[in-house]
Design an enzyme around this catalytic site. Sequence first.
Site, short mmCIF file in Angstrom:
data_model
loop_
_atom_site.label_atom_id
_atom_site.label_comp_id
_atom_site.label_asym_id
_atom_site.label_seq_id
_atom_site.Cartn_x
_atom_site.Cartn_y
_atom_site.Cartn_z
N ARG A 52 0.82 -1.22 0.00
CA ARG A 52 0.00 0.00 0.00
C ARG A 52 0.85 1.27 0.00
O ARG A 52 0.49 2.26 0.61
CB ARG A 52 -0.95 0.03 1.22
N ARG A 56 -3.59 7.01 0.41
CA ARG A 56 -4.09 8.27 0.96
C ARG A 56 -3.15 8.97 1.92
O ARG A 56 -3.35 10.14 2.23
CB ARG A 56 -5.44 8.02 1.66
N ARG A 65 -6.90 11.84 -6.10
CA ARG A 65 -8.10 11.18 -5.56
C ARG A 65 -9.24 12.19 -5.36
O ARG A 65 -10.41 11.82 -5.44
CB ARG A 65 -7.72 10.51 -4.24
N ASP A 101 -6.58 -3.07 -7.53
CA ASP A 101 -7.16 -3.64 -6.32
C ASP A 101 -7.40 -5.12 -6.53
O ASP A 101 -7.71 -5.56 -7.65
CB ASP A 101 -8.47 -2.95 -5.95
N TYR A 178 -14.52 -12.44 0.37
CA TYR A 178 -15.24 -11.21 -0.02
C TYR A 178 -16.54 -11.53 -0.75
O TYR A 178 -17.57 -10.93 -0.48
CB TYR A 178 -14.37 -10.31 -0.92
O1 CP3 Z 1 0.00 -1.68 -2.40
C1 CP3 Z 1 -0.26 -0.78 -3.22
O2 CP3 Z 1 0.11 0.40 -3.08
C2 CP3 Z 1 -0.94 -1.16 -4.53
C3 CP3 Z 1 -2.33 -0.95 -4.57
C4 CP3 Z 1 -3.26 -1.81 -3.74
C5 CP3 Z 1 -4.51 -1.34 -3.30
N1 CP3 Z 1 -5.20 -2.37 -2.77
C6 CP3 Z 1 -4.96 0.05 -3.45
C7 CP3 Z 1 -6.09 0.52 -2.65
C8 CP3 Z 1 -3.18 -3.16 -3.39
C9 CP3 Z 1 -2.03 -4.13 -3.57
C10 CP3 Z 1 -4.43 -3.49 -2.78
C11 CP3 Z 1 -4.75 -4.85 -2.33
C12 CP3 Z 1 -5.97 -5.07 -1.55
N2 CP3 Z 1 -7.20 -4.52 -1.73
C13 CP3 Z 1 -6.07 -6.01 -0.53
C14 CP3 Z 1 -4.95 -6.92 -0.09
C15 CP3 Z 1 -3.96 -6.18 0.69
C16 CP3 Z 1 -4.35 -6.00 2.10
O3 CP3 Z 1 -4.44 -4.84 2.51
O4 CP3 Z 1 -4.51 -7.02 2.74
C17 CP3 Z 1 -7.38 -5.97 -0.03
C18 CP3 Z 1 -7.90 -6.79 1.12
C19 CP3 Z 1 -8.09 -5.03 -0.81
C20 CP3 Z 1 -9.54 -4.68 -0.72
C21 CP3 Z 1 -9.66 -3.26 -0.38
N3 CP3 Z 1 -9.47 -2.23 -1.27
C22 CP3 Z 1 -9.91 -2.70 0.90
C23 CP3 Z 1 -10.19 -3.49 2.15
C24 CP3 Z 1 -9.85 -1.31 0.75
C25 CP3 Z 1 -9.92 -0.30 1.84
C26 CP3 Z 1 -11.13 0.49 1.87
C27 CP3 Z 1 -10.87 1.77 2.62
O5 CP3 Z 1 -11.70 2.67 2.45
O6 CP3 Z 1 -9.86 1.89 3.31
C28 CP3 Z 1 -9.59 -1.03 -0.61
C29 CP3 Z 1 -9.45 0.29 -1.23
C30 CP3 Z 1 -8.09 0.67 -1.66
N4 CP3 Z 1 -7.25 -0.16 -2.35
C31 CP3 Z 1 -7.46 1.93 -1.49
C32 CP3 Z 1 -6.21 1.85 -2.12
C33 CP3 Z 1 -5.18 2.93 -2.27
C34 CP3 Z 1 -8.06 3.15 -0.81
C35 CP3 Z 1 -8.96 3.79 -1.84
C36 CP3 Z 1 -9.20 5.24 -1.66
O7 CP3 Z 1 -8.35 6.06 -2.09
O8 CP3 Z 1 -10.27 5.58 -1.15
#
Ligand code: CP3
Length: 371
Positions: A52, A56, A65, A101, A178
């Site tokens: 990640r 943000r 964003r 994602d 999920y």
């Molecule tokens: O690592 C990186 O920088 C690459 C991008 C990446 C994202 N998600 C961007 C993202 C990666 C590798 C993921 C993987 C991901 N997504 C996982 C596995 C990794 C982990 O954390 O265990 C999971 C479980 C997800 C599903 C997901 N997507 C969740 C639970 C969320 C969070 C929701 C929240 O509001 O916090 C996301 C959204 C997400 N994925 C964001 C980002 C940068 C935040 C989106 C935003 O800007 O609002």
Amino acid sequence: MISDTHYPRGADAARAPRESTGAAAVAHAPLPRFLRACRRERVDAVPVWFMRQAGRYMPEYRAIRARHSFLDMCAQPELAAEVTLQPVRALGVDAAILFADILLPLVPMGFGLEFAAGEGPVIHNPVASQDDVERLRPVEPRESLGYVLEAIRIIRRELPPHVPLIGFAGAPFTLASYVIQGGSAREAVDARKLMYVAPASWHALMDRLSLVVRDYLLAQVEAGAQAVQLFDSWVGALSPDDYREFVLPYSARVLRAIEQTGVPVIHFGTGTATLLPLMKEAGGSVLGIDWRTPLRLGRDIAAGDMAIQGNLDPVALFAPRAELERRVRRVLDDAGSRRGHIFNLGHGILQHTPVDAVKYAVDLVHELTST
Ligand code: CP3
């Protein structure tokens, strides 16, 4: 020494021409330290990147964003590429991770996906029965996920040669949790119910998901991903026996297919202290360790067959410098050797993490480990 720092002959030699601009470059460009560490080769410093790392906590991410939804940012290759490159420029990390994602491949399978503000992901039509599984569509990633592959091609053109690009996908179990729960599902209660109540439906679902994930990762490699990470983020909800019976064969199908390409695969999960030996059995070239599991344990289980990645507690980045430094040093000590260790967090960067602490950690790892 010299051959040690050059592109390998052997199994990966066939890939080298695509990774470079010409024959001369192939012969002389050193393999980036991140890829060397994946292969447990000697490094000039321990490579570091963060799960990640695009997100943000970075002002330049928030600026983009503010004008686009998260899914739009994923769907527009130019934006996804820009956001992927931001942490490379700002932090000096040793690898980029594709901005995307794990849930994106669910959309062409037939799931309605939404990121609701403050709630995280929501799936509008979760799987409840065998019929629901049978309705799922197969996925041709070059058609329905072409936008991710295009982002990979753009990023590869823009990255400096010493910074490889990591692609990724969710592991079949984490995706299943999920689609069964309809959203975030840390303890995977509904997924475990399906396993025990309707095992045939569970296996049918895992069969479909593992084929989609396999083909999606293979397409990422073909598009230019130089390593991939399989995220089994919620797998720690399972006992070892259930992991072996309900998950291992499907993760193995994905991991083995990538291993065949010669591209390194990082196999990551959280809450996996009891699962690591089975995760190793499932496959992968690097074992990702979360912050609750001593890195020493991960190293002993990897036992020279796999590299290890991890495992600073993401919350340590909020600590005063002296405490952060102590914890970074401890991770490096626990890794035991500079060879076959990729420094990372034990899970993703948290939202309000101070950027200067992240940069400090990158510089410290390099400083403490350079030869
Ligand atoms: O690592 C990186 O920088 C690459 C991008 C990446 C994202 N998600 C961007 C993202 C990666 C590798 C993921 C993987 C991901 N997504 C996982 C596995 C990794 C982990 O954390 O265990 C999971 C479980 C997800 C599903 C997901 N997507 C969740 C639970 C969320 C969070 C929701 C929240 O509001 O916090 C996301 C959204 C997400 N994925 C964001 C980002 C940068 C935040 C989106 C935003 O800007 O609002």
